[in-house]
Scaffold this active site. Sequence first.
Site, PDB file in Angstrom:
ATOM      1  CB  CYS A  21      -0.952   0.016   1.198  1.00  0.00           C
ATOM      2  SG  CYS A  21      -0.127   0.315   2.769  1.00  0.00           S
ATOM      3  CB  CYS A  24       4.726  -0.298   1.428  1.00  0.00           C
ATOM      4  SG  CYS A  24       3.724  -1.515   2.277  1.00  0.00           S
ATOM      5  CG  ASP A 438      12.431  31.605 -30.148  1.00  0.00           C
ATOM      6  OD1 ASP A 438      12.953  32.724 -30.096  1.00  0.00           O
ATOM      7  OD2 ASP A 438      12.783  30.714 -30.947  1.00  0.00           O
ATOM      8  CG  ASP A 637      13.355  26.264 -32.405  1.00  0.00           C
ATOM      9  OD1 ASP A 637      13.609  27.394 -31.952  1.00  0.00           O
ATOM     10  OD2 ASP A 637      13.512  25.963 -33.602  1.00  0.00           O
ATOM     11  CG  ASP A 641      14.793  29.571 -27.728  1.00  0.00           C
ATOM     12  OD1 ASP A 641      14.913  30.806 -27.687  1.00  0.00           O
ATOM     13  OD2 ASP A 641      14.430  28.949 -28.741  1.00  0.00           O
TER      14      ASP A 641
END
Length: 742
Positions: A21, A24, A438, A637, A641
């Site tokens: 459970c 644990c 961007d 990208d 950046d």
Amino acid sequence: MSTMQSAPQQQTSLQITGMTCAACAARIEKGLGKLPGVQRAAVNFALETAHVEFSAAQVSVPDLVKKVEQLGYKAKPKQETKDAGEHRRQEIRRQKRKLLVSAILSLPLLWAMVGHFSFTSWIWVPDLFMNPWFQLALATPVQLIVGWQFYVGAYKALRNGSANMDVLVALGTSAAYFYSLYLTLQSLGEHGHGYQVDMYYETSSVLITLILLGKLFEALAKGRSSEAIKTLMGLQAKTALVLRGGQELSVPVDEVIVGDVVLVKPGEKVPVDGIVLEGVSAVDESMLTGESIPVEKKRGDSVIGATLNKNGVLKVQATKIGKETALSQIIKVVEEAQGSKAPIQRVADVISGIFVPIVVGIALVTFCIWYFAVNPGDFSGALEKAIAVLVIACPCALGLATPTSIMAGSGRAAELGILFKGGEHLETAHRVNAVVLDKTGTVTKGKPELTDVFVADEWKEAELLALIGAAERNSEHPLAEAIVVGIQSRGIALPASEAFEAIPGYGIKAGVNGRELLIGTRKLMGRYSVDIEPILPEMNRLEEQGKTAMLVAVDGKYAAMLAVADTIKDTSRQAVARLKELGLQVIMITGDNERTARAITKEAGIDRVLAEVLPEGKAAEVKKLQDSGLKVAMVGDGINDAPALATADIGMAIGTGTDVAMEAADVTLMRGDLNSIPDAIFMSKKTMLNIKQNLFWALAYNVIGIPIAAAGFLAPWLAGAAMALSSVSVVLNALRLQRIKL
């Protein structure tokens, strides 16, 4: 510098078995966190994994495994586990066997119990089934063999100073079983034959059977919620057709090496990441990007392993193999996301940690109230109410509430081409109220295109463009490349050039077919005294649209003007409109001048622009927006950046961009389409709603169930059924995320 300071930070994932459970998982997490050198440990109960960040100088992977084993569980490094799915299948088979044995032995006890009630007196019950010794013979294997796992789990938990679900089950079932055993022995002394005494063997046996049934349902559902990884792994090609020594050899994909040339026929999967050397074909990349339209591939284009070659034959040179391929990286990201924790899970962890002792306390109080006040002296009745309280309160559903939703949500997002790197990012994304885009490669295609051609009256367009293309073909400038591609796409053949000179900052001078061409800026035309006065108004208009205009003179006389622009992606305007509908501020950031930037934002429907921002200044601009109270998602990208992506509350990298940007980001958008941004926020909102529903129902079961059980309205076997149902319902609710349509 000391060894400690220079020690590399490492990460590892462990496969853990034996957890029953959420308590644990919390205990293992706490134990690992106390080891010197461990910076962070996250244990996922649903996936049965632990993800640990540690200092290699202070602690090793064997130390981590040893610690888990000290706590009473089994662990091994995940990379050594050849197939986690096989481990789960073995576990399910084992649970099915246990459940079958338990159900067969419990059925006669249940039959005998049903015959006890006045309203079921018409049901025939064999006399043998009412015999306490017969009931003892059936109940003992269920309690002490099938149910032994609960005693082991309870012992481990108590030995480590905590309590879990096993403690509740062991307490409840033992109370019923051993009290019945006491009554059986007592009846022997009183009556000599031991018949017709009210026993509670069926309570313990049916409870264990129902709990095993709940655990089996849970395991099956957990297997379904990690389907995304299984699906991704199934996408990989098994073999590759390699060209070696002039022969075509079919080899397992694991044996392909970097530099091998692979032949990919129509209808076959591309086995590895690589570059097309020969051939033209359409490739279906939907498994990676979610984009259904096939992408045309030709010489020099990159292809990705596991994508489907549709119609042509391609010769591909392998550039990435094994764990380096894009698909393997995606699988790694999805696994880490599914194994991570969302901050909201801390609520469940805190509750699970204190829950079991509180429930044991409530059960004791319930027993005392019934035994001393409600029905004084009725030990068996008071015991039954206390057992019902213990059983209804098992915190399994609470432990499953968050991880199953994270697994299902991040898995479905991956199928849609959106990779969340962790549960915390899946949670944060829905809080975003500003998106910074961007420009180059994000809002725009990132590749200049020839957009406008103006030719002087005395020239035929095709003839002049052939001369211009021949001249520009010698230039390495991106704008020159755009012009050449644009001219060739019109089907115009280019002659050879006789002379070429690049004039930095001005343009080029070239000789083609005996003519002298000048191509470049106003300054170039001024330098060679070319009259461009009549074309200047048109040139200004093009520049206001954000286009780069270039002038052409042939033999010292103005001949043409070409405009080149980095055009916006086809989907950018639609995506911006969707972001605005979600109530988000949309801001574009670029190093371009204000006029060009304004032209792009106008075309894309963006209201606010941050122009002339140097690459190193992007992160500072994001910080300013955060300081003004905004939760910022940065989308980019390029390598430049990466700092801004890391600074933002959520960094989203366009998957068609650089590896550095993807590494710095929290979310990777594989499609290269801005529509993925609202899609990612939508998936985040849906997942968070699902988690909140799960937490509500998990807590509601206990809040409603405990008082009902304490009041005596819930038989222990019904409490067991309700407890199993609560876990299953939470997991099934999480699985709804796998069917979400955008």
